[in-house]
Scaffold this motif. Structure first.
Motif, mmCIF file in Angstrom:
data_model
loop_
_atom_site.group_PDB
_atom_site.id
_atom_site.type_symbol
_atom_site.label_atom_id
_atom_site.label_comp_id
_atom_site.label_asym_id
_atom_site.label_seq_id
_atom_site.Cartn_x
_atom_site.Cartn_y
_atom_site.Cartn_z
ATOM 1 N N ASN A 197 0.836 -1.199 0.000
ATOM 2 C CA ASN A 197 0.000 0.000 0.000
ATOM 3 C C ASN A 197 0.873 1.252 0.000
ATOM 4 O O ASN A 197 2.013 1.244 0.454
ATOM 5 C CB ASN A 197 -0.917 0.010 1.224
ATOM 6 N N TYR A 198 0.285 2.332 -0.478
ATOM 7 C CA TYR A 198 1.009 3.592 -0.495
ATOM 8 C C TYR A 198 1.296 4.084 0.918
ATOM 9 O O TYR A 198 2.306 4.763 1.150
ATOM 10 C CB TYR A 198 0.204 4.647 -1.256
ATOM 11 N N CYS A 229 -3.268 2.533 -3.854
ATOM 12 C CA CYS A 229 -3.716 3.692 -3.072
ATOM 13 C C CYS A 229 -5.227 3.590 -2.920
ATOM 14 O O CYS A 229 -5.959 3.631 -3.922
ATOM 15 C CB CYS A 229 -3.344 4.991 -3.760
ATOM 16 N N LEU A 243 -2.716 9.321 2.890
ATOM 17 C CA LEU A 243 -2.068 9.742 1.652
ATOM 18 C C LEU A 243 -1.436 11.117 1.791
ATOM 19 O O LEU A 243 -1.174 11.793 0.789
ATOM 20 C CB LEU A 243 -3.091 9.764 0.499
ATOM 21 N N VAL A 261 0.311 11.812 -4.910
ATOM 22 C CA VAL A 261 0.774 10.421 -4.952
ATOM 23 C C VAL A 261 1.751 10.196 -6.103
ATOM 24 O O VAL A 261 2.786 9.541 -5.930
ATOM 25 C CB VAL A 261 -0.440 9.480 -5.070
#
Length: 501
Positions: A273-274, A300, A306, A343
């Motif tokens: 995962n981000y 994401c 984030l 991102v």
């Protein structure tokens, strides 16, 4: 000329014998006829009736089938059917239960009830043959967490006792943050982590490890990764830790996690995962690994953390060492342009981008494509945008990403296009590739256009049809799909109707 008649089973047979003797008879003339040559033609129901001495039919004993054939038959059956097959007779049980290749793979779904006992028995009897184990959770109530924990620890205790060395291990959908809450849940998860940690610490041949949807804390997830890296640091090729940590966990701030993951020096495929990605992790991967990483998939998800940004220097150091690595980003529900820009760092080695989700009137498709074509055009190879309902139109950004991305091979979009865009795209491809006899770099183009009755696309369809011979000539997968618009289009997004001359 004499004729003999013979009646058998109410059927009369006539034989024209003439003056000579018949073959097979023991006397001259027509005194009697030996019907043995005709025995195969005389049927009584389903049994063959012969004339002469009765021969006993040869019986086939299924328990004497060669072991190789039995094992081959069993290899095509499911685990349940193989177990049922072993109950037929003693010989079949011997062959099936002593064929290791029939029991290399096991899929276990624990539910915390009496049915979990059969999985424990499997680990006790046939666990020594295992090479691949996929275990997932099917818990539906918090009341069964202790039973689940006992079955889990019993299975891995048996495998640990038999010194089983797995090549593939999946521990998925445990969801600690949902099913293991409170004091009973806390004790159960401690037992599960302790048992899994002890087992992973002994694995030295592990090639694939899947820990997704664990919902663990930072400490629990790091403990399992550290245990796996004790003896499988050089053997592990693929690692999937998507949603290993619970939502909101600040794993990107953990220096311990950033130092643990690079221990797998020969890692080829990594999915995460981000929220777990950080500058320190990329720098450590670039410094400590052997450069074997070929695929990095980052997901994401809307709602996760984030807020942090991966710097361009970290991506440059990563791409400098991992020259063969293809970076793929999947944005699930992340459709706001500010989030996408945060991102997708400029100059990052992005090869595949997928944007999927439901539009809450915040998605800007054209500006998203312009951003990708401006800052990520040097490495991008595949773009898929499937956000609906899409109110705003694709414009110049659709042409820019095709024109400015020299490595783009696959482009798939869903939404509303301006009427002249498709014509401009095919004109660009015709001038720069087709007329020069070159095959376009963009080999797959799929346009799913949502259309309302006031927005006909007849002209665009004619352009595609005119270009169709080029598709066959260069083996291109281009298609224009017109789908009806099932949602009401706000008045401010409607264009004036075109007048066709």
């Amino acid at each position: 000329m004499p004729v003999n008649e013979v009646s058998i089973n109410d059927v009369t047979f006539q034989f024209d014998c003439g003056e000579n003797s018949l073959p097979g008879t023991s006397h001259q003339g027509n005194e009697f006829i030996d019907l043995e040559p005709f025995g195969e033609l005389l049927c009584d129901g389903e049994e063959i009736v012969g004339v002469g001495e009765e021969e006993e039919e040869e019986k086939i004993h299924w328990d004497y089938i060669p072991d190789v054939i039995l094992a081959k038959i069993a290899s095509n059956l499911s685990q349940w059917d193989k177990s049922e097959m072993s109950l037929v007779c003693t010989n079949w049980k011997r062959v099936i239960l002593r064929a290791p290749r029939l029991w290399r793979h096991r899929i276990i779904r624990l539910r915390g009830n009496f049915k979990d006992r059969r999985h424990v028995n499997y680990a006790n009897i046939l666990g020594r043959y295992l090479n691949r184990l996929h275990l997932s959770s099917g818990l539906r109530s918090l009341r069964h967490v202790r039973k689940f924990q006992r079955a889990f620890t019993s299975i891995f205790a048996e495998l640990y006792r038999q010194k089983v060395q797995l090549k593939e291990l999946s521990l998925t959908e445990l969801k600690f943050h949902i099913h293991f809450r409170g004091i009973p849940g806390g004790r159960a998860r401690q037992g599960i982590i302790r048992s899994a940690r002890r087992f992973l610490g002994r694995q030295g041949k592990l090639h694939y490890l899947d820990l997704n949807y664990g919902g663990m804390t930072c400490e629990e997830g790091i403990v399992l990764l550290q245990a796996a890296s004790e003896k499988s640091a050089k053997a592990l090729k693929a690692l999937d830790i998507e949603e290993l940590f619970r939502p909101g966990a600040p794993i990107h701030q953990s220096s311990e996690f950033a130092a643990t993951l690079p221990r797998f020096v020969n890692l080829v495929q990594l999915t995460m995962n981000y929220s777990a990605l950080s500058d320190g992790l990329l720098m450590n991967l670039a410094e400590q690994s052997n450069g074997a990483l070929e695929f990095l998939h980052v997901r994401c998800i809307r709602g996760e953390n984030l807020n942090h940004i991966i710097g361009t220097p970290a991506w440059r150091a990563f791409s400098g060492t991992m020259s063969k690595c293809k970076v793929e980003f999947s944005l699930l529900g992340v459709i706001r342009l500010n989030d996408i820009q945060r991102v997708l760092t400029p100059q990052m080695p992005l090869h595949t981008l997928s944007v999927v989700g439901h539009n809450d009137d915040s998605f800007q498709p054209d500006r998203t494509l312009k951003y990708v074509s401006r800052y990520l055009n040097n490495t991008i190879e595949k773009v898929v945008i499937d956000v609906s309902p899409c109110y705003k139109l694709y414009g110049r950004g659709f042409i820019d990403i095709i024109r400015d991305s020299p490595k783009l091979k696959h482009l798939e979009v869903r939404g509303r296009l301006r009427w002249h865009i498709i014509h401009d795209v095919f004109e660009f491809l015709d001038i720069n590739f087709v007329r020069r006899g070159l095959r376009p770099t963009l080999t797959t183009l799929r346009m799913l256009v949502t259309s309302s009755p006031i927005e006909p696309y007849e002209d665009e369809a004619f352009v595609v049809e005119e270009f169709r011979p080029v598709f066959s000539r260069f083996d291109l997968m281009y298609e224009l799909v017109i789908e009806p618009m099932f949602f009401p289009l706000p008045l401010e997004f409607r264009e004036p109707r075109r007048v066709h001359n």
